[in-house]
Scaffold this active site. Structure first.
Site, PDB file in Angstrom:
ATOM      1  NE  ARG A  30       0.706  -3.717   9.128  1.00  0.00           N
ATOM      2  CZ  ARG A  30      -0.139  -4.648   8.687  1.00  0.00           C
ATOM      3  NH1 ARG A  30      -0.613  -4.565   7.457  1.00  0.00           N
ATOM      4  NH2 ARG A  30      -0.528  -5.645   9.464  1.00  0.00           N
ATOM      5  CB  ILE A  32       6.898   3.880   4.480  1.00  0.00           C
ATOM      6  CG1 ILE A  32       7.236   4.713   5.708  1.00  0.00           C
ATOM      7  CG2 ILE A  32       7.131   4.671   3.211  1.00  0.00           C
ATOM      8  CD1 ILE A  32       8.717   5.004   5.862  1.00  0.00           C
ATOM      9  CG  HIS A 101       8.809  -3.575  -4.423  1.00  0.00           C
ATOM     10  ND1 HIS A 101       9.937  -3.098  -5.038  1.00  0.00           N
ATOM     11  CD2 HIS A 101       7.845  -2.658  -4.633  1.00  0.00           C
ATOM     12  CE1 HIS A 101       9.672  -1.924  -5.595  1.00  0.00           C
ATOM     13  NE2 HIS A 101       8.390  -1.629  -5.371  1.00  0.00           N
ATOM     14  CG  HIS A 103       3.150  -2.361  -4.623  1.00  0.00           C
ATOM     15  ND1 HIS A 103       3.348  -1.256  -3.825  1.00  0.00           N
ATOM     16  CD2 HIS A 103       4.100  -2.297  -5.590  1.00  0.00           C
ATOM     17  CE1 HIS A 103       4.366  -0.538  -4.293  1.00  0.00           C
ATOM     18  NE2 HIS A 103       4.839  -1.141  -5.375  1.00  0.00           N
TER      19      HIS A 103
HETATM   20  P1  5GP Z   1       7.596   1.214  -6.314  1.00  0.00           P
HETATM   21  O1  5GP Z   1       7.165   2.617  -6.696  1.00  0.00           O
HETATM   22  O2  5GP Z   1       9.089   1.024  -6.493  1.00  0.00           O
HETATM   23  O3  5GP Z   1       6.781   0.134  -6.959  1.00  0.00           O
HETATM   24  O4  5GP Z   1       7.252   1.064  -4.772  1.00  0.00           O
HETATM   25  C1  5GP Z   1       8.115   1.448  -3.743  1.00  0.00           C
HETATM   26  C2  5GP Z   1       7.271   1.484  -2.496  1.00  0.00           C
HETATM   27  O5  5GP Z   1       8.146   1.498  -1.383  1.00  0.00           O
HETATM   28  C3  5GP Z   1       6.384   2.742  -2.384  1.00  0.00           C
HETATM   29  O6  5GP Z   1       5.019   2.336  -2.290  1.00  0.00           O
HETATM   30  C4  5GP Z   1       6.891   3.424  -1.112  1.00  0.00           C
HETATM   31  O7  5GP Z   1       5.847   4.008  -0.356  1.00  0.00           O
HETATM   32  C5  5GP Z   1       7.582   2.303  -0.380  1.00  0.00           C
HETATM   33  N1  5GP Z   1       8.687   2.712   0.461  1.00  0.00           N
HETATM   34  C6  5GP Z   1       9.671   3.592   0.146  1.00  0.00           C
HETATM   35  N2  5GP Z   1      10.550   3.711   1.155  1.00  0.00           N
HETATM   36  C7  5GP Z   1      10.106   2.869   2.143  1.00  0.00           C
HETATM   37  C8  5GP Z   1      10.611   2.549   3.456  1.00  0.00           C
HETATM   38  O8  5GP Z   1      11.639   3.041   3.916  1.00  0.00           O
HETATM   39  N3  5GP Z   1       9.887   1.646   4.177  1.00  0.00           N
HETATM   40  C9  5GP Z   1       8.742   1.065   3.700  1.00  0.00           C
HETATM   41  N4  5GP Z   1       8.113   0.217   4.502  1.00  0.00           N
HETATM   42  N5  5GP Z   1       8.246   1.349   2.471  1.00  0.00           N
HETATM   43  C10 5GP Z   1       8.930   2.241   1.701  1.00  0.00           C
END
Ligand code: 5GP
Ligand code: ZN
Length: 116
Positions: A30, A32, A101, A103
């Site tokens: 999930r 965060i 990753h 989403h």
């Molecule tokens: P991006 O912006 O790189 O597409 O998405 C990174 C995602 O990682 C964000 O939605 C953020 O909330 C999530 N995230 C960042 N740090 C952590 C963490 O330590 N644990 C989890 N479960 N999600 C994280």
């Protein structure tokens, strides 16, 4: 494991995460800071920085990631109602973590694809 990669550290269980699905190749946990009632991140355990890099370097693993996203949607109960699978890639998309990753977002109508 890539040095100082947050998601590699989650794979290594050095940082806790709420894991919802796992195979030998992928991990799903999930987000965060969820942006929808269902917000799960699906990652390959092996480090690849972006979706494009993963597709170039290991297309079979990209397929495994896609299959995992579908399974997570089923497990989370959003497959029938619909959901969104999103990959942020690079600065203009706001990618913060450079370990690819997906989403998986759902659980309510998600609105337009992009903010207006
Ligand atoms: P991006 O912006 O790189 O597409 O998405 C990174 C995602 O990682 C964000 O939605 C953020 O909330 C999530 N995230 C960042 N740090 C952590 C963490 O330590 N644990 C989890 N479960 N999600 C994280
Ligand atoms: Zn990594």
């Amino acid at each position: 494991m890539a040095v100082d990669c947050l998601f590699c550290r989650i794979v290594a269980r050095e940082i806790p995460a709420d894991v919802v699905y796992e195979t030998d190749q992928v991990l799903a946990f999930r987000d965060i800071a969820p942006k929808a009632p269902v917000h799960v991140l699906v990652i390959p355990k092996e480090h690849h920085p972006t979706f494009a890099a993963l597709g170039q370097e290991d297309p079979a693993l990209a397929g495994a990631l896609a299959a995992a996203c579908g399974q997570v949607a089923l497990d989370e109960g959003v497959a029938d109602a619909g959901y969104r699978v999103l990959f942020n890639s690079g600065p203009n998309a706001g990618q913060e973590v450079f370990h690819v990753h997906a989403h998986v977002l759902g659980g309510k109508p998600l609105g337009p694809m992009l903010a207006r």
